[in-house]
Scaffold this motif. Structure first.
Motif, PDB file in Angstrom:
ATOM      1  N   LEU A  77      62.831  27.644  89.253  1.00  0.00           N
ATOM      2  CA  LEU A  77      62.996  28.453  88.144  1.00  0.00           C
ATOM      3  C   LEU A  77      64.494  29.212  88.126  1.00  0.00           C
ATOM      4  N   TYR A  88      59.801  43.746  82.655  1.00  0.00           N
ATOM      5  CA  TYR A  88      59.839  42.747  84.018  1.00  0.00           C
ATOM      6  C   TYR A  88      59.241  43.198  85.145  1.00  0.00           C
ATOM      7  N   ILE A 120      61.461  36.643  82.990  1.00  0.00           N
ATOM      8  CA  ILE A 120      62.352  36.108  83.795  1.00  0.00           C
ATOM      9  C   ILE A 120      63.773  37.178  83.755  1.00  0.00           C
ATOM     10  N   VAL A 159      67.006  29.281  84.748  1.00  0.00           N
ATOM     11  CA  VAL A 159      67.290  30.705  84.157  1.00  0.00           C
ATOM     12  C   VAL A 159      68.748  30.277  83.868  1.00  0.00           C
ATOM     13  N   THR A 205      61.381  36.219  77.296  1.00  0.00           N
ATOM     14  CA  THR A 205      62.170  35.840  78.535  1.00  0.00           C
ATOM     15  C   THR A 205      62.343  37.250  79.325  1.00  0.00           C
ATOM     16  N   LEU A 235      55.840  31.873  85.593  1.00  0.00           N
ATOM     17  CA  LEU A 235      55.974  32.586  86.883  1.00  0.00           C
ATOM     18  C   LEU A 235      55.497  31.859  88.092  1.00  0.00           C
TER      19      LEU A 235
END
Lengths: 353, 501
Positions: free
Chosen positions: B392, B98, B82, B396, B78, B385
């Protein structure tokens, strides 16, 4: 080996985090209700007089420590014993913060509801005396006392301090000559043990050189490494190291010797009148009714008699003990007065408490 | 060789079908727990403990340890996809991981973190097998003074995280140091910055801050982009697999990360997290493209991922040889040993070699299981993604909220996370780096406490910080780390060969 029983759906759920447990909790409750309705199983053996109270849904056993820490272990052991013996349907929740204040506040606010109980230690007295919270045990209903852990004073094997008398002599000459860790909290019952010892030899408890660490395990590491002279905390921090020959326990501050370490003398035997156990009691919300209190007295009295609880007590180095609610309330009152006196000596008492 | 013989016997225990099943189960649970933010290996093991009561101790410990090192694998997923670190030890992975995902290299970032984890995890078990007994006493040499100098050394890596503006980096760091002081002070028992709120007495949870600064702040910027119609769909560029160049650049960071992770793991304290910080700053220090760190450098993923996995092998050293736990997770593992009436320590190696070596052997198998489990998942995870941003972002938020709430059951912490989300968003708008804040928050509390512990022990004599070889070595290393930016250009001028990168 029972791989199947380990991974049964129900046990998986009991391992799930709090949020995930909400669903099966409702399911368990329904199952329990159905079972008791169909089979006529009484959940308690309390005398069936008219006012007898028993839970009509899942009980919440509130713990002030994080999962795996301190009294969480005891709470989970109780929950399992209750489930296995069909005594009470309970779920353990962890409400961590404020040295227990969050857990106690949460329970105290469930006024008159016998479905919420919290496990408590001396912090319920000392936090308020030190001015960290206004909540006292009078804001809650006192339930039974379920046992203690002996508090031990330990040094590493290489230490020149061989006996409790050596230790007391050092304090008498200069209370600041030894570095001592009470674990993670100042003005805790661990700290009281050294303070009482200092007072017994006429030394000023305020001059003691206390070093706090993240917890008992960290204190033990520092004693083993010779970075500090001694630690005073629940004996399960020291017993394993004593068994592997790396630590010496100078004494325990209990009224009598502990079953887990019969060779270790008590402070009293060595001529120091210091008694300070690390006890465990239960508390409920304020305004609980007498039948609710009777119910919990009965539950704990029965739990204490189970072989599983005796096993827990032996494995964790606890000392067996039980007091019903009424005696426990008197006990807490006495402990509160004593704590106030010692904290005043230590200069840790908040003005006006 | 003695250790080798023991290890072979260990494998005969670990390869029993039932134990293989438990290794697999532990690794699977660990991966899942690692992926979810908040709920970490310590809580997971504690919650599973009561139900493992009936299982044979060796099998049970094999599974519980699997959860412990398995969680280190999952934590990066993660972070990379994200920007939501699953554990505190995967914060560093988020910085460049990221960024890699944003530039279409999510597959490569996930792959290298699985590979780095495997290599480092396995290497650390090899080190554990060989060095467990000789290293036993090492952890005890670290007292408060040694810890303070170690923290000081780690703090020098803040330089690596400041970005272009030193002033902004320092601002971020000082805020982190301030947040670290919130709560009841250990040494005096006094409350600091708690505003009479019991929720603040234990300080601010690290994972709460991290989830706020990274995940929630990310949601805010995502929302802004969405409203302004700027949100672009991230396109994968190239294959999911690593390019030859990415391979080449990852090898040394993995080797160094393994070393740092293992030795930091041996020392009690916030082992894994600090190991990742050190690894990241070492990689940045050694790199020719310092300025590019934070923009998707694979070295910044490979190193820290190796470090956090290697630290698990290291942490088993004091646990098995001394019965000294170095972290929350190993403390719960210790409780598991004790529950079975087994006291870790030198005696355990003599009394129950089948258990100790069976456990160690299972860690070799477990690392392989994790690699096999995680590599195919790369292809699945990158699909995250492709989820439309409007779906999304709420995902999150809910994953973060559940993760935080599940740990302490405390609504207040959700507000704290939200507050840090706002701070994180503002920081982003003002181009202030968040990493120094996080670093200062992790190190600040321990640094202050160990300083004061050392001063209490020495009777307020600062000489305590130069009294041991370890302290002197760490102080010299700190001085060196601070002076490298000034010395390096001079050295480069004299360096022969192709110095132009």
């Amino acid at each position: 080996m029972q791989p199947d029983s380990c991974m049964s759906p129900k046990s998986m759920w009991s391992a799930a985090p709090a949020v995930l447990r909400q669903v099966p909790r409702a399911m368990n409750r329904m199952a329990a209700l159905t079972a008791s309705a169909l089979l006529g199983v009484a959940l308690t053996s309390a005398p069936a007089h008219a006012q007898a109270w028993k839970p009509n849904r899942t009980v919440e056993l509130v713990v002030l420590a994080a999962p795996g820490g301190g009294n969480d272990k005891a709470a989970r052991a109780l929950q399992k014993i209750w489930a296995d013996n069909k005594i009470v349907d309970a779920v353990v929740t962890n409400r961590v913060g404020g040295g227990g204040t969050l857990a106690y506040t949460y329970v105290s606010q469930k006024t008159g509801d016998g479905h919420y109980i919290a496990i408590a230690q001396a912090g319920i007295l000392t936090n308020q005396l030190a001015g960290r919270t206004n909540l006292t045990y009078n804001d809650l209903t006192v339930l039974p006392y379920i046992g203690t852990e002996p508090v031990s004073l330990s040094v590493r094997t290489e230490s020149p301090i061989k006996t409790l008398k050596d230790f007391a002599d050092r304090l008498r000459k200069d209370p600041a000559s030894l570095t001592i860790s009470p674990g993670s909290t100042l003005a805790s019952t661990n700290h009281f043990v050294v303070a009482l010892l200092a007072r017994a030899v006429g030394a000023d408890p305020r001059k003691l050189r206390m070093v706090t660490f993240g917890g008992g395990a960290e204190a033990a590491t520092n004693v083993l490494g010779g970075h500090i002279d001694a630690m005073v905390n629940a004996s399960n921090n020291a017993v394993p190291h004593m068994q592997s020959g790396k630590m010496r326990i100078l004494g325990i501050a209990s009224p009598k010797r502990a079953a887990s370490m019969p060779d270790v003398p008590t402070f009293r035997e060595m001529g120091f009148d210091v008694i300070q156990d690390s006890w465990y009691v239960f508390l409920g919300p304020r305004g609980m009714t007498q039948p609710q209190i009777d119910f919990w007295d009965d539950v704990f009295a029965r739990t204490m008699k189970t072989p599983e609880w005796k096993k827990f007590v032996a494995e964790n180095g606890w000392e067996y003990g039980f007091m019903p609610s009424r005696e426990t309330a008197a006990f807490l009152k006495k402990e509160h007065e004593e704590a106030r006196g010692i904290m005043s000596d230590l200069g840790a008492l908040k003005a006006g408490q | 060789m003695d250790a080798f013989e023991h290890l072979l016997n260990g494998f005969s225990v670990a390869t029993q079908p039932i134990n293989l099943a438990y290794v697999f189960l532990g690794c699977l649970l660990g991966t899942v727990i690692g992926v979810l933010p908040g709920i970490g290996p310590a809580a997971a093991i504690a919650l599973l403990l009561p139900i493992t009561y009936g299982i044979e101790p060796t099998s049970s410990l094999i599974m519980l340890c699997g959860i412990y090192y398995g969680a280190m694998y999952g934590g990066s997923t993660t972070s990379i996809l994200i920007n939501t670190p699953g554990e505190s030890s995967s914060v560093m992975t988020a910085l460049d991981g990221y960024a890699m995902a944003r530039s279409g290299r999510a597959g490569a970032a996930l792959a290298i973190s699985a590979i780095a984890s495997f290599v480092a995890g396995t290497a650390s078990v090899v080190l554990l097998s060989l060095l467990a007994v000789p290293l036993a006493g090492f952890a005890l040499k670290f007292g408060p003074a040694e810890y303070f100098t170690l923290m000081l050394f780690a703090m020098t890596s803040v330089a690596a995280l400041t970005g272009p503006s030193l002033a902004k980096g320092l601002l971020s760091m000082f805020l982190g140091l301030m947040f670290a002081t919130i709560g009841i002070d250990l040494q005096s028992g006094q409350q600091r910055f708690t505003f009479d709120m019991p929720e603040l007495q234990d300080g601010i949870g690290f994972i709460v801050v991290v989830v706020g600064l990274f995940a929630i702040a990310e949601v805010f910027s995502g929302l802004e982009d969405l409203v302004k119609g700027r949100s672009e769909i991230i396109r994968m560029s190239g294959s999911l697999w690593l390019t030859r160049d990415e391979w080449r650049r990852s090898v040394m960071p993995i080797v160094r990360g393994t070393g740092i992770g293992f030795f930091k793991g041996v020392l009690p304290g916030a082992g894994a997290t600090i190991a990742t910080i050190l690894s990241y700053s070492v990689e940045r220090m050694l790199s020719r493209d310092k300025a590019k760190f934070g923009t998707g450098m694979i070295e910044g993923v490979a190193g820290p991922e190796a470090a956090n996995n290697a630290s698990t092998g290291g942490a088993m050293v004091p646990l098995l040889t001394l019965g000294v736990p170095g972290s929350g997770s190993t403390a719960v593992l210790l409780a598991a040993f004790i529950m079975y009436g087994l006291q870790p320590g030198p005696l355990l190696f003599e009394k129950r070699p089948d258990l100790v070596w069976g456990l160690i052997a299972s860690m070799y198998i477990g690392n392989l299981v994790l690699l096999i489990l995680n590599l195919p998942l790369v292809g699945v995870f990158v699909r995250l993604l492709y989820i439309p941003i409007g779906l999304l972002l709420p995902m999150v938020v809910s994953i973060s909220a559940i993760g935080i709430f599940a740990v302490n059951g405390n609504i207040f912490e959700l507000y704290v996370a939200l507050g840090f989300g706002v701070i994180g968003y503002v920081f982003r708008k003002l181009a202030i780096p968040v990493a120094p804040l996080v670093l200062a928050l992790v190190l600040g509390g321990m640094m202050e406490q160990s300083f004061r512990q050392a001063m209490t022990i020495s009777g307020a004599d600062p000489g305590v910080f130069v009294r041991s070889t370890i302290c002197i070595a760490l102080l010299s290393a700190s001085a060196l780390a601070l002076s490298i930016p000034f010395i390096a250009p001079l050295l480069r001028r004299f360096a022969p060969g192709p110095a132009t990168a």
